[in-house]
Enzyme design. Structure first.
Site, PDB file in Angstrom:
ATOM      1  N   CYS A 101      38.907  41.714  34.350  1.00  0.00           N
ATOM      2  CA  CYS A 101      37.638  40.991  34.312  1.00  0.00           C
ATOM      3  C   CYS A 101      36.541  41.727  33.565  1.00  0.00           C
ATOM      4  O   CYS A 101      35.572  41.122  33.139  1.00  0.00           O
ATOM      5  CB  CYS A 101      37.153  40.730  35.747  1.00  0.00           C
ATOM      6  SG  CYS A 101      36.678  42.237  36.645  1.00  0.00           S
ATOM      7  N   GLU A 144      42.900  33.980  37.045  1.00  0.00           N
ATOM      8  CA  GLU A 144      41.617  34.182  37.739  1.00  0.00           C
ATOM      9  C   GLU A 144      40.796  35.175  36.943  1.00  0.00           C
ATOM     10  O   GLU A 144      41.344  36.121  36.368  1.00  0.00           O
ATOM     11  CB  GLU A 144      41.879  34.699  39.157  1.00  0.00           C
ATOM     12  CG  GLU A 144      40.632  35.013  39.980  1.00  0.00           C
ATOM     13  CD  GLU A 144      40.176  36.476  39.860  1.00  0.00           C
ATOM     14  OE1 GLU A 144      39.139  36.824  40.460  1.00  0.00           O
ATOM     15  OE2 GLU A 144      40.865  37.270  39.172  1.00  0.00           O
ATOM     16  N   ARG A 188      30.894  35.571  46.051  1.00  0.00           N
ATOM     17  CA  ARG A 188      31.732  35.998  44.921  1.00  0.00           C
ATOM     18  C   ARG A 188      32.209  34.770  44.152  1.00  0.00           C
ATOM     19  O   ARG A 188      33.111  34.056  44.586  1.00  0.00           O
ATOM     20  CB  ARG A 188      32.935  36.792  45.452  1.00  0.00           C
ATOM     21  CG  ARG A 188      33.837  37.400  44.384  1.00  0.00           C
ATOM     22  CD  ARG A 188      35.069  38.016  45.046  1.00  0.00           C
ATOM     23  NE  ARG A 188      35.842  38.827  44.113  1.00  0.00           N
ATOM     24  CZ  ARG A 188      35.636  40.113  43.868  1.00  0.00           C
ATOM     25  NH1 ARG A 188      34.667  40.745  44.505  1.00  0.00           N
ATOM     26  NH2 ARG A 188      36.387  40.782  43.018  1.00  0.00           N
ATOM     27  N   ARG A 190      34.083  33.068  41.063  1.00  0.00           N
ATOM     28  CA  ARG A 190      35.132  33.355  40.095  1.00  0.00           C
ATOM     29  C   ARG A 190      35.636  32.048  39.482  1.00  0.00           C
ATOM     30  O   ARG A 190      35.581  30.999  40.105  1.00  0.00           O
ATOM     31  CB  ARG A 190      36.312  34.091  40.768  1.00  0.00           C
ATOM     32  CG  ARG A 190      35.981  35.524  41.220  1.00  0.00           C
ATOM     33  CD  ARG A 190      35.727  36.410  40.023  1.00  0.00           C
ATOM     34  NE  ARG A 190      35.525  37.819  40.361  1.00  0.00           N
ATOM     35  CZ  ARG A 190      34.352  38.370  40.603  1.00  0.00           C
ATOM     36  NH1 ARG A 190      33.255  37.614  40.587  1.00  0.00           N
ATOM     37  NH2 ARG A 190      34.232  39.655  40.864  1.00  0.00           N
TER      38      ARG A 190
END
Length: 355
Positions: A101, A144, A188, A190
């Site tokens: 990420c 993801e 969070r 995502r």
């Protein structure tokens, strides 16, 4: 402060889905950029014994140690994905790929496909996923990443990723989901990408909606008194306060933050940094004798960092998940990982399609 609120029924392989895939069919999966296995765990919870991991790749040696403590496989975990020959990977039905990420994160430099770190071109690793899936043509590709992927380079990066999956013969669905809506007290966001091979793709695929946003920090805080090593020294606490004051004077919001027990945590981040953004007050400590070298004394305000186990609960890992490495490694691994209940909720939707 019962942990049952978040951990009940989250053991590996658990599933509350009464429908079953044909019992003669076991779907093979591969776990790329496996980390400590958070994505795999969510899929195993959703699919039960109808899924089998046949291959995994992870280049961080310490993450591999934690992975191997928790998953007993009959294969060795492969290393650098760029050196893996796709022809040597066993045939598989589902590709799990939480590619790094940092290249797209708002917390980083956001170099995207130009990102290079210690010789590892993190921004281009998605194309290794594409290379492997182009050869094997799995039924499903699951990815993801950070929310920033969707807006990086004015959306061009995300468009390239979606276009690549389309060119490989996949119908793509995606959605930004927030962990706080799935039974863990962590803010969070995502992006989750689900790509079905065109010959089995549904016309409509709805990623999951909110399941539980009622969990707060008091639900995941340790029941017992934690080690004094997690409590900040008075000198360090003073340094944090001065640091925040300097930033606030410049109009910035950076600084430490003490979270209310009835609130939720901010995102625990890639690399495990930012523990000071999720401090809590825990006044149960009785012995203030330091067990590590600190400057000054242990603060008497009860301000401490959250423990690795508490971070694991923020990510929805089950209580029996083994965390045996040094804290510095565990914070990094958990910050880099995924929120397991979110993965499980998506995997259950995928299972419905494959049935």
């Amino acid at each position: 402060m019962s942990k049952n609120k978040i951990s009940k029924g989250l053991g590996a392989g658990a599933s509350n889905n009464n429908k079953s895939i044909d019992e003669s069919v076991v779907l093979n999966s591969i776990d790329l950029f496996a980390g400590i296995g958070g994505i795999r765990l969510g899929f195993e919870q959703a699919f039960g014994d109808r899924i089998k991991t046949v291959y995994a790749s992870e280049w961080d040696a310490n993450a591999v140690k934690t992975y191997e403590m928790n998953f007993k496989d009959d294969f060795e975990i492969a290393g650098d994905i760029t050196e893996i020959n796709e022809k040597e990977i066993p045939s598989f039905d589902i590709c799990l790929a939480g590619f790094p990420c940092q290249a797209f994160s708002l917390a980083g430099r956001r170099l995207g496909f130009d990102d290079d770190y210690k010789g590892m071109a993190r921004g281009t690793l998605f194309f290794d996923v594409a290379r492997i899936c182009e050869y094997h043509k799995p039924k499903v590709i699951f990815c993801e990443n950070v929310k920033g992927l969707t807006s990086h380079d004015k959306g061009k990066t995300f468009k390239i990723i979606l276009g690549t999956l389309n060119e490989l013969g996949y119908t793509v669905f995606h959605k930004v989901l927030n962990s706080k809506d799935f039974g863990v007290p962590q803010n969070r966001e995502r992006i989750y990408i689900v790509a079905f091979r065109n010959d089995i793709a549904p016309k409509i695929f709805n990623l999951p909606e909110k399941t539980n946003d009622s969990v707060v920090l008091s639900d995941i805080i340790e029941d017992k008194i934690v080690s004094v090593k997690y409590y900040l020294s008075n000198q360090y606490l003073d340094t944090l306060r001065k640091h925040r004051a300097r930033h606030e004077a410049k109009g910035n919001g950076f600084g430490y933050e003490v979270r209310n027990h009835n609130s939720i945590a901010g995102a625990i981040v890639c690399g495990g940094m930012g523990r000071e953004r999720n401090l809590i007050i825990d006044d149960r400590l009785e012995d203030y004798t330091p067990v590590t070298h600190i400057k000054g004394e242990v603060n008497r305000e009860g301000i401490r960092k959250m423990t690795p186990r508490e971070w694991a609960r923020l990510q929805g890992f089950p209580e029996d998940y083994k965390l045996e490495l040094a804290d510095v490694h565990l914070y990094k691994q958990l910050g880099n990982s995924v929120t397991v209940p979110v993965i499980r909720a998506i995997a259950e939707k995928i299972r419905e399609v494959l049935e």
